[in-house]
Design an enzyme around this catalytic site. Sequence first.
Site, short mmCIF file in Angstrom:
data_model
loop_
_atom_site.label_atom_id
_atom_site.label_comp_id
_atom_site.label_asym_id
_atom_site.label_seq_id
_atom_site.Cartn_x
_atom_site.Cartn_y
_atom_site.Cartn_z
N ASP A 1 48.20 46.85 48.62
CA ASP A 1 47.21 47.81 47.63
C ASP A 1 45.94 47.93 48.32
O ASP A 1 45.28 47.08 48.90
CB ASP A 1 47.16 46.98 46.52
CG ASP A 1 46.03 47.52 45.56
OD1 ASP A 1 46.21 48.77 44.89
OD2 ASP A 1 44.92 47.21 45.22
N TYR B 1 36.97 50.03 48.70
CA TYR B 1 37.00 48.91 49.45
C TYR B 1 36.36 49.36 51.02
O TYR B 1 37.25 49.80 51.73
CB TYR B 1 38.52 48.45 49.69
CG TYR B 1 39.04 48.08 48.37
CD1 TYR B 1 38.32 47.71 47.34
CD2 TYR B 1 40.44 47.83 48.39
CE1 TYR B 1 38.99 47.37 46.01
CE2 TYR B 1 41.11 47.47 47.01
CZ TYR B 1 40.23 47.50 46.00
OH TYR B 1 41.01 46.97 44.74
N LYS C 1 43.88 54.40 44.99
CA LYS C 1 43.28 54.60 43.66
C LYS C 1 42.35 55.91 43.72
O LYS C 1 42.03 56.27 44.83
CB LYS C 1 42.56 53.21 43.14
CG LYS C 1 43.31 52.10 43.02
CD LYS C 1 42.38 51.04 43.10
CE LYS C 1 43.20 49.54 43.05
NZ LYS C 1 43.40 49.14 44.59
N PHE D 1 42.52 34.39 41.16
CA PHE D 1 41.65 33.26 41.59
C PHE D 1 40.28 33.31 40.83
O PHE D 1 39.42 32.45 41.19
CB PHE D 1 41.44 32.94 43.07
CG PHE D 1 42.71 32.72 43.96
CD1 PHE D 1 43.64 31.52 43.33
CD2 PHE D 1 43.03 33.09 45.11
CE1 PHE D 1 44.79 31.26 44.20
CE2 PHE D 1 43.79 32.78 45.92
CZ PHE D 1 44.81 31.76 45.26
N ASN D 2 40.03 34.41 40.09
CA ASN D 2 38.70 34.51 39.33
C ASN D 2 37.82 34.60 40.31
O ASN D 2 36.60 34.06 40.14
CB ASN D 2 38.55 33.73 38.31
CG ASN D 2 39.21 34.05 36.83
OD1 ASN D 2 39.94 33.08 36.37
ND2 ASN D 2 39.15 35.15 36.42
N GLY E 1 37.59 33.34 43.12
CA GLY E 1 37.40 32.37 43.90
C GLY E 1 37.51 30.79 43.36
O GLY E 1 37.95 29.96 43.98
N ILE E 2 37.12 30.56 42.11
CA ILE E 2 36.90 29.27 41.83
C ILE E 2 38.33 28.40 41.57
O ILE E 2 38.45 27.55 41.68
CB ILE E 2 36.08 29.13 40.51
CG1 ILE E 2 35.88 27.73 40.10
CG2 ILE E 2 36.92 29.99 39.17
CD1 ILE E 2 34.73 27.53 39.26
N ALA F 1 40.65 28.88 43.62
CA ALA F 1 41.30 28.59 44.93
C ALA F 1 40.28 27.24 45.41
O ALA F 1 40.80 26.48 46.17
CB ALA F 1 40.97 29.77 45.75
#
Length: 339
Positions: free
Chosen positions: A54, A59, A85, A237-238, A240-241, A243
């Site tokens: 994806d 990006y 996209k 992982f939202n 980062g947190i 992970a």
Amino acid sequence: MNASDKKKFGRTGLEVTTMGFGTAPIGNQFRAVPEADVRDVIRGAWDAGLRYFDTAPMYGHGLSERRLGEALRAFPRDEYVLSTKVGRLLAPVPKGEMKSFFWVDMPPFEVVHDYSYDGCMRSFEDSLQRLGVSRIDILFIHDIDVFSHGPELQKQHFRTAMDSGYKALEKLRSEKVVSAIGVGCNEWQVCEAALRERDFDCFLLAGRYTLLEQEALDTFLPLCEERDVAIVLGGGFNSGILATGAVKGAHYNYSEAAEPILQQVGKIEAVCREFNVPLAAAALQFVLAHPSIPTNIPGTRTRKHLDQNVALIGHSIPAEFWAALKKQGLIRENAPTPA
């Protein structure tokens, strides 16, 4: 489960691997990634059996699409599923004038939001050129949410996307240069509103169905299940947190996590320690238990982290672990959990 397992992608006829490859990091998200590392991590994804990739014009302002297209050129086009996209066009600016919160060392292009029919068509054609392909498997309308635009401008962009941009995606689908169309954003409420208005095949939901957040179970995910609509799960992982755990400076939704979030993650980590389950493994596997979510696309910039994610998604987790999370009210009682 294995990262390379293939699952039906809703009603579309496509199949995606349980783990896909999210390419925001190789667009130089927050820090630069050397070209050699990009080639290495995409080769590693392929060698691990991942067959869904994806990307998006946003990006790295075109950098992610270009890098991904160059790397995928080594592999047979019919053997992988590719999504990108529309909604952002890239306009050239003098080099050195670009500043961004998310991206570093990016090409000299600025983002112009355009969710109109013509804008979506041009965005699609530009992506084909950057990627070096003649078709896209899945095409999402990108970020028509409040998080990206604020409440008033979001209403305008959403209306344009539904009344004008959607017609472009519908045409591309009818011409079979796109197999599936959808919306990709950070808010399940926006995805649900789009699904109630138009005939979408799929959605990319970023960060809004995780170990920390399950409100999408109220109405959106049941509606997807009812209509056989597929969900690509991003941001599991939202940011980062889930992970890193509840460490100082941990990130939640692209910012430093507030104390209530740190406390909630700390409670989940305590259950993880009790059952010897890595927090990241629980985060990766939890979302895939929902019948409407065939694939999870964690982004990574290094072969080391990619290999870790592949191993974590295959980590054995006992049913008692999920039962303990529910008993302590850390995940919702009606949340599906892995068998």
